[in-house]
Design an enzyme around this catalytic site. Structure first.
Site, PDB file in Angstrom:
ATOM      1  CB  ALA A   1      63.518  14.172  50.249  1.00 30.59           C
TER       2      ALA A   1
ATOM      3  CG  ASP B   1      40.514  61.858  50.031  1.00 28.03           C
ATOM      4  OD1 ASP B   1      41.395  62.610  50.377  1.00 28.03           O
ATOM      5  OD2 ASP B   1      40.383  61.367  48.891  1.00 28.03           O
TER       6      ASP B   1
END
Ligand code: ATP
Length: 917
Positions: free
Chosen positions: A300, A346
């Site tokens: 668990a 750019d």
């Protein structure tokens, strides 16, 4: 026998049976491939499948479970042999078999995940294969580097890797870096002359070696060695395939899983001791019964699926991103993309279409307008005063100083080469001027290729009147290197003509046109043949300027808007003129005013780091920038704690891309060296792909976060449900004896491997939340569990765990048997999770997302819900898992009551705006 460097060009070509006019023919390529193989170095061997499969058995959780299998077997044998209790013996045997089956299913799942993650990575690598240009069947062709064969004629230019060992047969200002072989870091000039004596590798100036980078100029080489039979192959027989970097997130999660394992080991040991003490004796019976709860607890509390699911979610995310044309090179970039706060891009080709057309020019006398877009050589050239085009030195220079060509195929005009030069070639054709025709009376002596540092390109030619240099480039750069300007038909000294000339240039630039001036000068023969580039490109006479349109990409405006909404700044960093840059930036919404500030490369040069630090937060346009400036800008932005993505296409951009948090290269127009240093490659060169990649980065991160939230909540709920039982259920209630665990080990295993794993996994594939691009970028230092994720996990996990225990206690109180009470607890847990998973997928609340938005999740939830009910009905599972049939009304209760906490907490959150849950 003479080595290739000792042979003349022609001898080498003859020896390798190449006609340089034709290149290799298809048959020769096939023959040579059979003879010499592929141009590849052998890759490191991958692990065989069986090894990958067995690897999952090394996980701690699996070792715990294998221990459980052995104990169950022993217990079964003990029951059959010693206790003579076949009923218990059979139960234990079934338990062992079922756990074993679940382990094998788990191993297959892990195996499948690893294989598909690997396949995805391989596919990404394949997409990232390098390309090269070779001359075959009378044509220059672009091929994958692995397809290069011996005897190919390989063309390289600035920014390329030399992809095989070659004997240079043409070299234009060619310089390469061969430091990987010689240790010499400086670029070495190459030529095609024969070397008559023996020479060391580093002194073989007419040879190029695989793995070198072209630092200047261009060249054509005859391939003499490929793959293993290259100098590079000699030193590295093996190369590692692309390294798999562990991302910070993976590291955090691996660490978290380890910590949780330690905590769970502590809890398990404690439980075991308490259990034994309670039983009051140390017998096989007491040990097996206490062990059952301990194993359940161990299973668990370990979030075992986390690391595996994480890596597959990351690789699948990366593949999806690649389908959207954003190719990432390592998984950690996915995370960084999600926290990007600055995108420096750019202009040319990324924000604009890179399809250039000259629409205006000034030829030293008059300004002309040019009609006709595209590459067809049809269009009118008319001066502003009405006269038509005449052959000017400007046009002659623009056409000669040019390497582009236009080919007509089936009535279509196909461009080859640099878009700026294509525009000038088309302009020349519109005026009736072609390079071919000009070369009949002019002999090309040297080509000085364009570099973005110089922002110029030149050719040296010889004709009847002597030697001449033609240069074209950025007008301001040419101005600095000029003595005279042709203005209104007269040659005037630069200092007297500069202002008027710049007025013309600015008027072009203000119309968002890219400007390009042409200049020339006469040379002596000695200068023409030997002079360095720096000294040649001076004392020019400028003879005109062209205005070239490069339309913005239409979709960029929306992308910029989206990014701004996501609080990501977009910055244009361009080599182009300030006015051109500003006009386009305004058009695209990068700046909001027509007179926005532009910082020029020259200004950056003069600034100290401190000054630049103060400038960067308020600047969105940088013009006439050189690649080194980019690095300085990135560093100052990073000092402002910004996560910076930066694009680059030229070879000199590579260092800047490495400094950036995300270096972005262009897949089509980028150089190979730049791609090599990038983190993200835009396969379509489009700015919009950056936006999409950032969105994917954010989505993948959010999905991982949601998935973790769900996993951990379940783990806490399971542990708490079991611990509460252990601590509080000390008195027998009704039919349920004291000490009965809230859930059996197999129920917990089922929850982890079926009802929890599948929906969690589906969360990893979720689509983006509607407002994902409306949030601020994530702080990269913030933990994946920050922003109340922990508190949400704790609060919800605790409530869910308490509810599971309470349901068990309630069932015992109304007189149910142990297995019935455990089944009630089991289904409460399963449905608690299945409701919760819809909440875990939102950073806000369950009500903010369409529950059917993720089809995989809905299917996973339906599957998990139905099969979980089935295992409580089918007798075989009743026997093995300890489940029991329940009355119909209880089924209804256990399906719908667990929805309450999720709905109530989400509701309260919506009403009161509480964030901690
Ligand atoms: P970005 O950095 O946004 O891609 P860019 O492509 O305009 O911008 P560069 O390629 O560095 O930047 O070009 C800068 C300048 O150099 C251009 O504005 C132009 O004037 C000049 N230029 C560009 N290409 C050539 C070329 N092939 N020959 C000569 N000059 C050129």
């Amino acid at each position: 026998m003479k080595q290739f460097y000792q042979q003349t060009k022609d001898q080498a070509l003859t020896k390798l049976l190449v006609d340089p006019k034709i290149g290799l023919t298809t048959e020769q390529v096939q023959q040579n491939r059979q003879l010499y193989g592929r141009n590849q170095l052998p890759e490191k061997k991958k692990d065989p499948y069986w090894k990958i499969f067995l690897r999952s058995f090394k996980e701690p959780i699996i070792i715990v479970l294998l221990g459980a299998v052995i104990l169950s077997f022993l217990s079964s044998i003990y029951a059959f042999r010693t206790q003579n209790n076949p009923q218990h013996g059979l139960e234990a045997l079934y338990e062992a078999i079922v756990i074993l089956i679940l382990i094998i299913i788990n191993a297959f799942l892990g195996f499948w995940q690893e294989i598909s993650a690997q396949k995805n990575l391989d596919a990404l690598r394949e997409m990232n294969n390098r390309i090269a240009t070779v001359y075959r069947n009378k044509e220059w062709q672009t091929i994958a580097t692995k397809d290069i064969v011996v005897s190919d004629l390989l063309k390289v230019k600035l920014g390329d890797f030399v992809e095989a060992d070659v004997r240079w047969i043409q070299a234009d200002e060619l310089q390469v870096i061969e430091s990987h072989l010689t240790g010499e870091a400086d670029a070495i000039a190459k030529n095609s002359a024969t070397i008559n004596q023996e020479a060391e590798l580093g002194d073989r100036f007419n040879m190029g070696y695989s793995g070198s980078t072209v630092a200047n100029g261009q060249g054509i080489g005859l391939v003499v060695g490929i793959g293993e039979n290259t100098e590079l192959g000699n030193i590295s027989r093996l190369i590692d395939s692309v390294e798999e970097k562990v991302s910070p997130l993976q590291k955090t999660i691996n660490k978290l899983t380890k910590t949780l394992m330690k905590v769970s080991a502590g809890i398990v040991i404690l439980t075991f001791i308490i259990g034994i003490l309670r039983a009051g004796e140390l017998s096989i019976n007491s040990i097996t019964s206490v062990l059952s709860t301990s194993i359940a607890l161990a299973v668990a509390s370990i979030p075992d699926a986390l690391p595996a699911v994480l890596s597959i979610v990351l690789t699948i995310g990366a593949s999806k991103m690649a389908q959207n044309k954003g190719l990432i090179k390592s998984l950690d970039s996915v995370e960084t993309l999600g926290s990007t706060s600055y995108i420096c891009s750019d202009k040319t080709g990324t924000l604009t279409q890179n399809e250039m057309t000259a629409t205006k020019f000034y030829d030293g006398e008059e300004t002309f307008n040019v009609s006709g877009l595209g590459y067809a050589p049809t269009g009118k050239i008319e001066s502003t005063t009405g006269s038509t085009a005449k052959t000017s030195i400007f046009l002659k220079g623009a056409v000669l100083c040019n390497e582009a060509t236009i080919k007509e195929e089936n009535g279509k005009f196909l461009p080859f080469g640099n878009p700026t030069e294509i525009a000038l070639t088309v302009l020349g054709q519109k005026a009736g001027l072609t390079k071919e025709a000009l070369l009949k009376n002019n002999q090309l002596i040297r080509t000085l290729p364009f570099t973005s540092d110089r922002k110029m390109m030149s050719v040296v030619i010889k004709n009847d009147t002597g030697y001449w240099l033609y240069t074209k480039g950025a007008p301001d750069v040419l101005l600095r290197n000029s003595q005279n300007i042709l203005l209104n038909g007269k040659t005037v000294a630069t200092q007297n003509a500069e202002a008027e000339f710049m007025k013309i240039v600015d008027s072009f630039a203000n119309e968002a046109l890219r400007t390009l001036a042409v200049g020339f000068r006469q040379l002596t023969e000695n200068q023409a043949r030997k002079e360095t580039v720096e000294k040649l490109e001076t004392d020019l006479t400028i003879v005109g300027v062209a205005g070239i349109i490069d339309p913005p990409r239409p979709e960029v405006k929306q992308s910029v808007k989206t990014l701004n909404e996501a609080n990501i700044e977009v910055v244009m960093i361009t080599g182009d003129h300030a006015n051109t840059a500003r006009a386009i930036a305004y058009d695209l919404g990068i700046v909001k005013t027509k007179d926005a500030k532009v910082v020029n490369g020259l200004e950056i040069e003069k600034m100290t780091d401190d000054e630049l630090f103060k400038t960067v937060p308020t600047t969105n346009i940088y013009a006439r920038v050189s690649p080194e400036h980019k690095q300085r800008i990135i560093k100052q932005l990073q000092h402002h704690q910004q996560v910076v993505a930066m694009t680059g296409d030229g070879v000199n951009d590579a260092p800047a891309l490495r400094v950036a948090d995300i270096g972005i290269a262009m897949g089509i127009n980028g150089t190979e060296v730049t791609k090599d240093s990038a983190d993200l490659i835009l396969l379509d060169d489009k700015f919009t792909t950056i936006e999409k990649s950032v969105k994917s980065g954010r989505t993948i991160y959010a999905n991982i976060k949601n998935f973790m939230r769900h996993e951990l909540t379940t783990n806490i709920a399971e542990v708490l449900a079991l611990l509460l039982g252990l601590l509080l259920f000390s008195k027998t209630i009704g039919q349920v004896p004291a000490g009965t665990p809230t859930l059996t080990a197999l129920m917990v295993l089922w929850v982890n491997m079926v009802s929890d794993a599948l929906p969690s996994f589906a969360l990893g594939y979720d689509v983006a939340e509607a407002d994902i691009m409306k949030e601020d970028p994530r702080d990269p230092n913030e933990s994946v569990l920050a922003n109340h994720t922990w508190s949400r996990v704790l609060i919800r996990g605790t409530i869910m765990g308490a509810m599971v225990y309470l349901s068990f206690w309630w069932a015992a109180n109304i007189g149910m048997s142990s297995s019935e009470a455990q089944t009630v607890a089991f289904l409460t847990l399963v449905f608690g999770q299945l409701w919760h998973v819809f909440d875990a997928r939102s950073s806000h609340s369950l009500f903010r997302r369409n529950p059917f938005g993720n089809r995989n999740l809905v299917l996973a939830v339906l599957f998990a819900g139905i099969t979980s009910i089935l295992v409580t009905i089918l007798p075989f599972f009743n026997l093995v898992m300890g489940t029991a049939n329940l009355p119909a009304w209880i089924y209804l209760l256990v399906i719908f009551v667990p929805a309450l906490p999720t709905f109530i907490l989400s509701g309260l959150k919506e009403i009161f705006g509480i964030t901690i849950w």
